[in-house]
Every structure is written in structure tokens, then in C-alpha cells.
Design a protein around this motif. Structure first.
Motif, PDB file in Angstrom:
ATOM      1  N   GLU A 192       0.832  -1.196   0.000  1.00  0.00           N
ATOM      2  CA  GLU A 192       0.000   0.000   0.000  1.00  0.00           C
ATOM      3  C   GLU A 192       0.867   1.246   0.000  1.00  0.00           C
ATOM      4  O   GLU A 192       2.044   1.215   0.368  1.00  0.00           O
ATOM      5  N   GLY A 193       0.279   2.330  -0.449  1.00  0.00           N
ATOM      6  CA  GLY A 193       0.945   3.626  -0.442  1.00  0.00           C
ATOM      7  C   GLY A 193      -0.099   4.699  -0.234  1.00  0.00           C
ATOM      8  O   GLY A 193      -1.265   4.521  -0.588  1.00  0.00           O
ATOM      9  N   SER A 194       0.307   5.807   0.365  1.00  0.00           N
ATOM     10  CA  SER A 194      -0.671   6.862   0.635  1.00  0.00           C
ATOM     11  C   SER A 194      -0.032   8.236   0.508  1.00  0.00           C
ATOM     12  O   SER A 194       1.184   8.394   0.646  1.00  0.00           O
ATOM     13  N   MET A 195      -0.876   9.193   0.250  1.00  0.00           N
ATOM     14  CA  MET A 195      -0.486  10.597   0.171  1.00  0.00           C
ATOM     15  C   MET A 195      -1.446  11.403   1.041  1.00  0.00           C
ATOM     16  O   MET A 195      -2.671  11.240   0.938  1.00  0.00           O
ATOM     17  N   GLY A 196      -0.908  12.242   1.902  1.00  0.00           N
ATOM     18  CA  GLY A 196      -1.758  13.064   2.736  1.00  0.00           C
ATOM     19  C   GLY A 196      -2.354  14.226   1.961  1.00  0.00           C
ATOM     20  O   GLY A 196      -1.730  14.767   1.051  1.00  0.00           O
ATOM     21  N   TYR A 197      -3.581  14.603   2.287  1.00  0.00           N
ATOM     22  CA  TYR A 197      -4.207  15.765   1.669  1.00  0.00           C
ATOM     23  C   TYR A 197      -5.022  16.506   2.725  1.00  0.00           C
ATOM     24  O   TYR A 197      -5.395  15.934   3.764  1.00  0.00           O
ATOM     25  N   THR A 198      -5.298  17.777   2.454  1.00  0.00           N
ATOM     26  CA  THR A 198      -6.035  18.590   3.416  1.00  0.00           C
ATOM     27  C   THR A 198      -7.500  18.720   3.051  1.00  0.00           C
ATOM     28  O   THR A 198      -8.391  18.342   3.805  1.00  0.00           O
ATOM     29  N   PHE A 199      -7.774  19.264   1.877  1.00  0.00           N
ATOM     30  CA  PHE A 199      -9.159  19.499   1.479  1.00  0.00           C
ATOM     31  C   PHE A 199      -9.573  18.644   0.269  1.00  0.00           C
ATOM     32  O   PHE A 199     -10.610  18.011   0.281  1.00  0.00           O
ATOM     33  N   ALA A 200      -8.769  18.682  -0.757  1.00  0.00           N
ATOM     34  CA  ALA A 200      -9.126  17.989  -1.992  1.00  0.00           C
ATOM     35  C   ALA A 200      -7.971  17.112  -2.459  1.00  0.00           C
ATOM     36  O   ALA A 200      -6.800  17.401  -2.198  1.00  0.00           O
ATOM     37  N   VAL A 201      -8.317  16.041  -3.141  1.00  0.00           N
ATOM     38  CA  VAL A 201      -7.328  15.149  -3.731  1.00  0.00           C
ATOM     39  C   VAL A 201      -6.915  15.700  -5.089  1.00  0.00           C
ATOM     40  O   VAL A 201      -7.736  16.244  -5.828  1.00  0.00           O
ATOM     41  N   SER A 202      -5.646  15.555  -5.424  1.00  0.00           N
ATOM     42  CA  SER A 202      -5.136  16.048  -6.700  1.00  0.00           C
ATOM     43  C   SER A 202      -4.582  14.892  -7.527  1.00  0.00           C
ATOM     44  O   SER A 202      -4.404  13.771  -7.030  1.00  0.00           O
ATOM     45  N   LYS A 203      -4.293  15.181  -8.783  1.00  0.00           N
ATOM     46  CA  LYS A 203      -3.696  14.182  -9.659  1.00  0.00           C
ATOM     47  C   LYS A 203      -2.383  13.665  -9.073  1.00  0.00           C
ATOM     48  O   LYS A 203      -2.064  12.478  -9.167  1.00  0.00           O
ATOM     49  N   GLY A 204      -1.620  14.570  -8.454  1.00  0.00           N
ATOM     50  CA  GLY A 204      -0.360  14.164  -7.842  1.00  0.00           C
ATOM     51  C   GLY A 204      -0.542  13.153  -6.723  1.00  0.00           C
ATOM     52  O   GLY A 204       0.332  12.327  -6.475  1.00  0.00           O
TER      53      GLY A 204
END
Length: 226
Positions: A192-204
Motif C-alpha cells: 500500500e501507499g498513501s499521500m496526505g491531503y487537506t481538502f481535496a485530492v489532486s492528480k499528484g
């Protein structure tokens, strides 16, 4: 730089998780190296996207064929992990084409993905199943008296232990490696892998989550031990 940071964190988290909890992967002790000019085929079933609105916002051209985006991403990241020493090909298969065998992962049974129609004109098969991408929440725990505990208390007077949660965009799967010539199972596990976000998810975030998942999948296998 962002990808490097999250790839490192993914590896570190995987190592810590393995050391402190149930194992996340198994590698055959005899699988120590890959021959030069190795060829490998990745077969994968259709990924599940938990948040279609995010897909529509960030990758609108792939709403009706997400696998067309996912497959090349995985191939590119495997090429990066192996420094282009292995020639990869990708193949999407129907979910029914992937079967499961029971293997031990630590003390628990693990449904290991398998593919019956392996061709012997390649060296290695990577079977990827149960692919899931979507928003999730990670809970982080910290102990009393640590630097992190003190940082959570603005006045520095009561550095108690506790926990906090962060929003993440996650990509996860089950996987297995096979010797295509002998059909021997070489390794398997969760990735698994994850990316933190605050309000909205982006392509990155989509790219970073898949990238971290691939790093996690390849970690500690001979395909990255050149």
C-alpha cells in the motif's frame, strides 16, 4: 522531491510495521537474484476506485477506463525501481482469471493471488489483485514524554500520549511473484501507499499513492537488488 519523500516514508512505515506487527510480505529465502536481461509480466484485475468523483475531477479522460492509466503508471514505477534492468509488460485480466491459494503470512492465512495461464517466454510473473484506491484516514499514536507528545501540547506542560488522524489518499493491493518457467511461488504480500491531503485530492496524490504502493511491493525483493 515529493515522490521521494513519500516513497521513503512508505518504505520506513513498511519496515516498522513488519517489525512491530504481523508481517506484510513473504520472500522465499532461495530467491536471491535475478538473471540479467530478465523479462517480467504483470497481470492485474480491474482496480476498484472508491471515490469516482475524485477520478472525474483529477483524471477525467480515464473515467471509463481507469486501468488504461493505472497499468502504465505501475510499469513506469517498476522500471524506476529496477533501474530499467528488467523488461516489463502489463496485461489486464478478468477478475475470474485470478485464483487464490492459501499461504501462511506470519501466523495467519493469506489469500495469495495466482494466474494459471503463465507463458514460459518470460522469466517472472507478478500477479496483482484486490487493487483499491480511495480516500482513507490514518491514525497515528504517540507516547507520553516524546518530542511528538510535547509538540502536541502548545504550553509544554502536559505532554501526554495520545493519537491523531490525517486524511490520506491510498492505493493498496495483494500481490505474488512467480517463476514463470517452474511456476514456483517466490513471494507474496500486501502493498500500500498513501499521500496526505487537506481538502481535496489532486492528480499528484493518485500518482504518489500508486508510486508508494509499487515501492512497497518491490521492497526487499531481488528485482531491486542489483
Amino acid at each position: 522531491m515529493r515522490f521521494i519523500k513519500f516513497a521513503f516514508l512508505s518504505i520506513l512505515a513498511g519496515v516498522l510495521f513488519t517489525a512491530c506487527a504481523a508481517p506484510r510480505y513473504y520472500i522465499d529465502a532461495e530467491w536471491k537474484s535475478m538473471p540479467k536481461a530478465t523479462t517480467a509480466k504483470v497481470v492485474f484485475a480491474k482496480p476498484t476506485v472508491a471515490n469516482p468523483d475524485d477520478l472525474k475531477d483529477d483524471l477525467p479522460e480515464y473515467v471509463d477506463n481507469f486501468a488504461k492509466w493505472f497499468g502504465p503508471q505501475v510499469k513506469d514505477y517498476l522500471n524506476a525501481e529496477t533501474r530499467n534492468q528488467i523488461k516489463f509488460s502489463m496485461k489486464q485480466v478478468q477478475p475470474g482469471d485470478i485464483s487464490y491459494t492459501k499461504q501462511k503470512l506470519g501466523n495467519e492465512d493469506f489469500d495469495t493471488p495466482a494466474f494459471a495461464n503463465m507463458e514460459d517466454n518470460v522469466d517472472l510473473y507478478i500477479v496483482v489483485s484486490d487493487i483499491w484506491l480511495g480516500r482513507d484516514t490514518e491514525v497515528h499514536h504517540y507516547e507520553a514524554g516524546t518530542v511528538q507528545a510535547r509538540s502536541m501540547d502548545p504550553l509544554g506542560m502536559n505532554p501526554m500520549g495520545g493519537s491523531y488522524s490525517t486524511n490520506v489518499f491510498m492505493s493498496k493491493c495483494k500481490y505474488a511473484f512467480y517463476d514463470a518457467k517452474t511456476k514456483k511461488l517466490l513471494g507474496y504480500g500486501h502493498a500500500e501507499g498513501s499521500m496526505g491531503y487537506t481538502f481535496a485530492v489532486s492528480k499528484g496524490d493518485w500518482e504518489g499513492a500508486v508510486r508508494s504502493m509499487v515501492v512497497n511491493l518491490a521492497w526487499n525483493t531481488p528485482i531491486v537488488s542489483w
